[in-house]
Design a protein around this motif. Structure first.
Motif, PDB file in Angstrom:
ATOM      1  N   ILE A 277       0.873  -1.173   0.000  1.00  0.00           N
ATOM      2  CA  ILE A 277       0.000   0.000   0.000  1.00  0.00           C
ATOM      3  C   ILE A 277       0.909   1.221   0.000  1.00  0.00           C
ATOM      4  CG2 ILE A 277      -1.869   1.227   1.153  1.00  0.00           C
ATOM      5  CD1 ILE A 277      -2.594  -1.374   2.572  1.00  0.00           C
ATOM      6  N   GLN A 278       0.852   1.981  -1.074  1.00  0.00           N
ATOM      7  CA  GLN A 278       1.735   3.134  -1.222  1.00  0.00           C
ATOM      8  C   GLN A 278       1.064   4.411  -0.743  1.00  0.00           C
ATOM      9  OE1 GLN A 278       2.791   3.047  -5.364  1.00  0.00           O
ATOM     10  NE2 GLN A 278       4.250   1.394  -5.060  1.00  0.00           N
ATOM     11  N   ASP A 279       1.914   5.431  -0.556  1.00  0.00           N
ATOM     12  CA  ASP A 279       1.439   6.775  -0.243  1.00  0.00           C
ATOM     13  C   ASP A 279       0.749   6.840   1.125  1.00  0.00           C
ATOM     14  OD1 ASP A 279       1.191   9.488  -0.905  1.00  0.00           O
ATOM     15  OD2 ASP A 279      -0.862   9.202  -1.611  1.00  0.00           O
ATOM     16  N   ILE A 280       1.398   6.281   2.151  1.00  0.00           N
ATOM     17  CA  ILE A 280       0.861   6.267   3.511  1.00  0.00           C
ATOM     18  C   ILE A 280       1.694   7.167   4.410  1.00  0.00           C
ATOM     19  CG2 ILE A 280       0.427   4.802   5.543  1.00  0.00           C
ATOM     20  CD1 ILE A 280      -1.447   4.271   3.205  1.00  0.00           C
ATOM     21  N   ASP A 281       1.033   7.933   5.255  1.00  0.00           N
ATOM     22  CA  ASP A 281       1.687   8.741   6.289  1.00  0.00           C
ATOM     23  C   ASP A 281       1.903   7.822   7.485  1.00  0.00           C
ATOM     24  OD1 ASP A 281       2.540  10.537   8.174  1.00  0.00           O
ATOM     25  OD2 ASP A 281       0.703  11.739   8.174  1.00  0.00           O
ATOM     26  N   ASP A 282       3.030   7.091   7.488  1.00  0.00           N
ATOM     27  CA  ASP A 282       3.241   6.051   8.495  1.00  0.00           C
ATOM     28  C   ASP A 282       3.337   6.582   9.921  1.00  0.00           C
ATOM     29  OD1 ASP A 282       5.704   7.190   7.942  1.00  0.00           O
ATOM     30  OD2 ASP A 282       6.813   5.333   8.253  1.00  0.00           O
ATOM     31  N   ALA A 283       3.672   7.828  10.115  1.00  0.00           N
ATOM     32  CA  ALA A 283       3.760   8.395  11.465  1.00  0.00           C
ATOM     33  C   ALA A 283       2.383   8.553  12.103  1.00  0.00           C
ATOM     34  CB  ALA A 283       4.473   9.745  11.421  1.00  0.00           C
ATOM     35  N   ASN A 284       1.327   8.533  11.300  1.00  0.00           N
ATOM     36  CA  ASN A 284      -0.021   8.755  11.830  1.00  0.00           C
ATOM     37  C   ASN A 284      -0.948   7.558  11.667  1.00  0.00           C
ATOM     38  OD1 ASN A 284       0.221  11.483  12.827  1.00  0.00           O
ATOM     39  ND2 ASN A 284       0.543  12.043  10.677  1.00  0.00           N
ATOM     40  N   ILE A 285      -0.392   6.378  11.486  1.00  0.00           N
ATOM     41  CA  ILE A 285      -1.210   5.165  11.410  1.00  0.00           C
ATOM     42  C   ILE A 285      -1.794   4.886  12.790  1.00  0.00           C
ATOM     43  CG2 ILE A 285      -1.162   2.665  11.055  1.00  0.00           C
ATOM     44  CD1 ILE A 285       1.036   3.119   8.981  1.00  0.00           C
ATOM     45  N   LYS A 286      -3.075   4.565  12.821  1.00  0.00           N
ATOM     46  CA  LYS A 286      -3.763   4.223  14.075  1.00  0.00           C
ATOM     47  C   LYS A 286      -4.204   2.767  14.004  1.00  0.00           C
ATOM     48  CE  LYS A 286      -3.799   8.470  15.621  1.00  0.00           C
ATOM     49  NZ  LYS A 286      -2.646   8.888  16.332  1.00  0.00           N
ATOM     50  N   ALA A 287      -4.042   2.062  15.121  1.00  0.00           N
ATOM     51  CA  ALA A 287      -4.437   0.659  15.197  1.00  0.00           C
ATOM     52  C   ALA A 287      -5.265   0.430  16.446  1.00  0.00           C
ATOM     53  CB  ALA A 287      -3.195  -0.229  15.221  1.00  0.00           C
ATOM     54  N   LYS A 288      -6.318  -0.388  16.287  1.00  0.00           N
ATOM     55  CA  LYS A 288      -7.184  -0.725  17.414  1.00  0.00           C
ATOM     56  C   LYS A 288      -7.552  -2.196  17.291  1.00  0.00           C
ATOM     57  CE  LYS A 288     -11.420   0.660  19.712  1.00  0.00           C
ATOM     58  NZ  LYS A 288     -12.618   1.496  19.664  1.00  0.00           N
ATOM     59  N   PHE A 289      -7.609  -2.902  18.430  1.00  0.00           N
ATOM     60  CA  PHE A 289      -7.986  -4.309  18.441  1.00  0.00           C
ATOM     61  C   PHE A 289      -9.151  -4.477  19.395  1.00  0.00           C
ATOM     62  CE2 PHE A 289      -7.304  -8.812  19.761  1.00  0.00           C
ATOM     63  CZ  PHE A 289      -7.502  -9.386  18.516  1.00  0.00           C
ATOM     64  N   ASP A 290     -10.299  -4.925  18.862  1.00  0.00           N
ATOM     65  CA  ASP A 290     -11.504  -5.049  19.668  1.00  0.00           C
ATOM     66  C   ASP A 290     -12.310  -6.261  19.188  1.00  0.00           C
ATOM     67  OD1 ASP A 290     -13.367  -4.230  21.641  1.00  0.00           O
ATOM     68  OD2 ASP A 290     -14.563  -3.215  20.107  1.00  0.00           O
ATOM     69  N   ASN A 291     -12.663  -7.144  20.117  1.00  0.00           N
ATOM     70  CA  ASN A 291     -13.490  -8.321  19.818  1.00  0.00           C
ATOM     71  C   ASN A 291     -12.938  -9.162  18.662  1.00  0.00           C
ATOM     72  OD1 ASN A 291     -15.420  -7.885  21.858  1.00  0.00           O
ATOM     73  ND2 ASN A 291     -16.546  -6.469  20.554  1.00  0.00           N
ATOM     74  N   GLY A 292     -11.635  -9.345  18.641  1.00  0.00           N
ATOM     75  CA  GLY A 292     -11.016 -10.196  17.634  1.00  0.00           C
ATOM     76  C   GLY A 292     -10.831  -9.557  16.279  1.00  0.00           C
ATOM     77  N   VAL A 293     -11.084  -8.244  16.171  1.00  0.00           N
ATOM     78  CA  VAL A 293     -10.913  -7.556  14.891  1.00  0.00           C
ATOM     79  C   VAL A 293      -9.876  -6.450  15.041  1.00  0.00           C
ATOM     80  CG1 VAL A 293     -12.026  -6.211  13.072  1.00  0.00           C
ATOM     81  CG2 VAL A 293     -13.290  -8.054  14.195  1.00  0.00           C
ATOM     82  N   LEU A 294      -8.838  -6.523  14.236  1.00  0.00           N
ATOM     83  CA  LEU A 294      -7.810  -5.492  14.193  1.00  0.00           C
ATOM     84  C   LEU A 294      -8.237  -4.471  13.148  1.00  0.00           C
ATOM     85  CD1 LEU A 294      -4.931  -4.455  14.916  1.00  0.00           C
ATOM     86  CD2 LEU A 294      -4.108  -5.844  13.005  1.00  0.00           C
ATOM     87  N   THR A 295      -8.335  -3.194  13.553  1.00  0.00           N
ATOM     88  CA  THR A 295      -8.717  -2.125  12.639  1.00  0.00           C
ATOM     89  C   THR A 295      -7.555  -1.157  12.517  1.00  0.00           C
ATOM     90  OG1 THR A 295     -11.030  -2.324  13.316  1.00  0.00           O
ATOM     91  CG2 THR A 295     -10.400  -0.301  12.179  1.00  0.00           C
ATOM     92  N   LEU A 296      -7.128  -0.912  11.279  1.00  0.00           N
ATOM     93  CA  LEU A 296      -6.033   0.005  11.008  1.00  0.00           C
ATOM     94  C   LEU A 296      -6.543   1.162  10.169  1.00  0.00           C
ATOM     95  CD1 LEU A 296      -3.385  -2.648   9.931  1.00  0.00           C
ATOM     96  CD2 LEU A 296      -3.581  -1.570  12.167  1.00  0.00           C
ATOM     97  N   ASN A 297      -6.192   2.363  10.568  1.00  0.00           N
ATOM     98  CA  ASN A 297      -6.502   3.551   9.785  1.00  0.00           C
ATOM     99  C   ASN A 297      -5.178   4.051   9.229  1.00  0.00           C
ATOM    100  OD1 ASN A 297      -6.941   6.284   8.973  1.00  0.00           O
ATOM    101  ND2 ASN A 297      -8.837   6.257  10.166  1.00  0.00           N
ATOM    102  N   LEU A 298      -5.042   3.997   7.900  1.00  0.00           N
ATOM    103  CA  LEU A 298      -3.798   4.361   7.239  1.00  0.00           C
ATOM    104  C   LEU A 298      -4.019   5.657   6.467  1.00  0.00           C
ATOM    105  CD1 LEU A 298      -3.106   0.853   5.654  1.00  0.00           C
ATOM    106  CD2 LEU A 298      -2.291   1.682   7.851  1.00  0.00           C
ATOM    107  N   PRO A 299      -3.631   6.809   7.050  1.00  0.00           N
ATOM    108  CA  PRO A 299      -3.835   8.076   6.345  1.00  0.00           C
ATOM    109  C   PRO A 299      -2.913   8.192   5.134  1.00  0.00           C
ATOM    110  CG  PRO A 299      -2.717   8.423   8.446  1.00  0.00           C
ATOM    111  CD  PRO A 299      -3.039   6.973   8.364  1.00  0.00           C
ATOM    112  N   LYS A 300      -3.445   8.741   4.062  1.00  0.00           N
ATOM    113  CA  LYS A 300      -2.661   8.928   2.844  1.00  0.00           C
ATOM    114  C   LYS A 300      -1.759  10.150   2.983  1.00  0.00           C
ATOM    115  CE  LYS A 300      -5.995   6.948  -0.372  1.00  0.00           C
ATOM    116  NZ  LYS A 300      -6.810   7.212  -1.569  1.00  0.00           N
ATOM    117  N   ALA A 301      -0.661  10.109   2.281  1.00  0.00           N
ATOM    118  CA  ALA A 301       0.284  11.232   2.270  1.00  0.00           C
ATOM    119  C   ALA A 301       0.999  11.239   0.936  1.00  0.00           C
ATOM    120  CB  ALA A 301       1.298  11.094   3.399  1.00  0.00           C
TER     121      ALA A 301
END
Length: 138
Positions: free
Chosen positions: A101-125
């Motif tokens: 996955i290209q063009d990601i602002d890696d310093a601002n990636i957010k990760a959350k793990f809840d009820n067996g589901v990993l959710t990642l928010n990858l902001p574009k840059a």
């Protein structure tokens, strides 16, 4: 998986083909089921990891590659009244998925793990030559 095994051995054909089909099915069942959605300003990644502890998940983004790795282990004991083992079983599994996955602002990636589901928010840059980083899961 039972539908991969021929009912009539004369239809067995090439044993290598049968083995390949069995192994493909085995690995497909062990993959991390993942959904990736693209929005104007970010990507949203959801990965199913049921039964996995948050501390056993590692997420990294390095050189435009998002990697999700998880390990799982279990131990089951059954003893008689004298404390002798009647049965003792252990199992461990590891899972990994990687996505380019290209063009990601890696310093601002957010990760959350809840009820067996990993959710990642990858902001574009815009493109930048960054070394990458590990992501902390909340």
């Amino acid at each position: 998986m039972a539908n991969l095994i021929p009912r009539d051995f004369k239809d067995l054909g090439n044993a290598e083909d049968l083995f390949g089909k069995l192994m493909n099915n085995f690995w497909q069942e062990r993959q991390i089921s993942t959904d990736i959605k693209e929005y104007d300003d970010h990507y949203l990644v959801k990965a199913d990891l049921p039964g996995v502890d948050k501390n056993d998940i590692k997420v990294s983004y390095v050189n435009n590659i998002l990697s999700i790795t998880a390990t799982q282990s279990a131990e089951k004991e059954e003893k008689d009244d004298a404390g002798r083992y009647l049965r003792r079983e252990r199992s461990s599994s590891s899972y990994q998925r990687s996505f380019t996955i290209q063009d990601i602002d890696d310093a601002n990636i957010k990760a959350k793990f809840d009820n067996g589901v990993l959710t990642l928010n990858l902001p574009k840059a815009g493109y930048k030559d960054a070394p990458g980083s590990n992501i902390t899961i909340e």
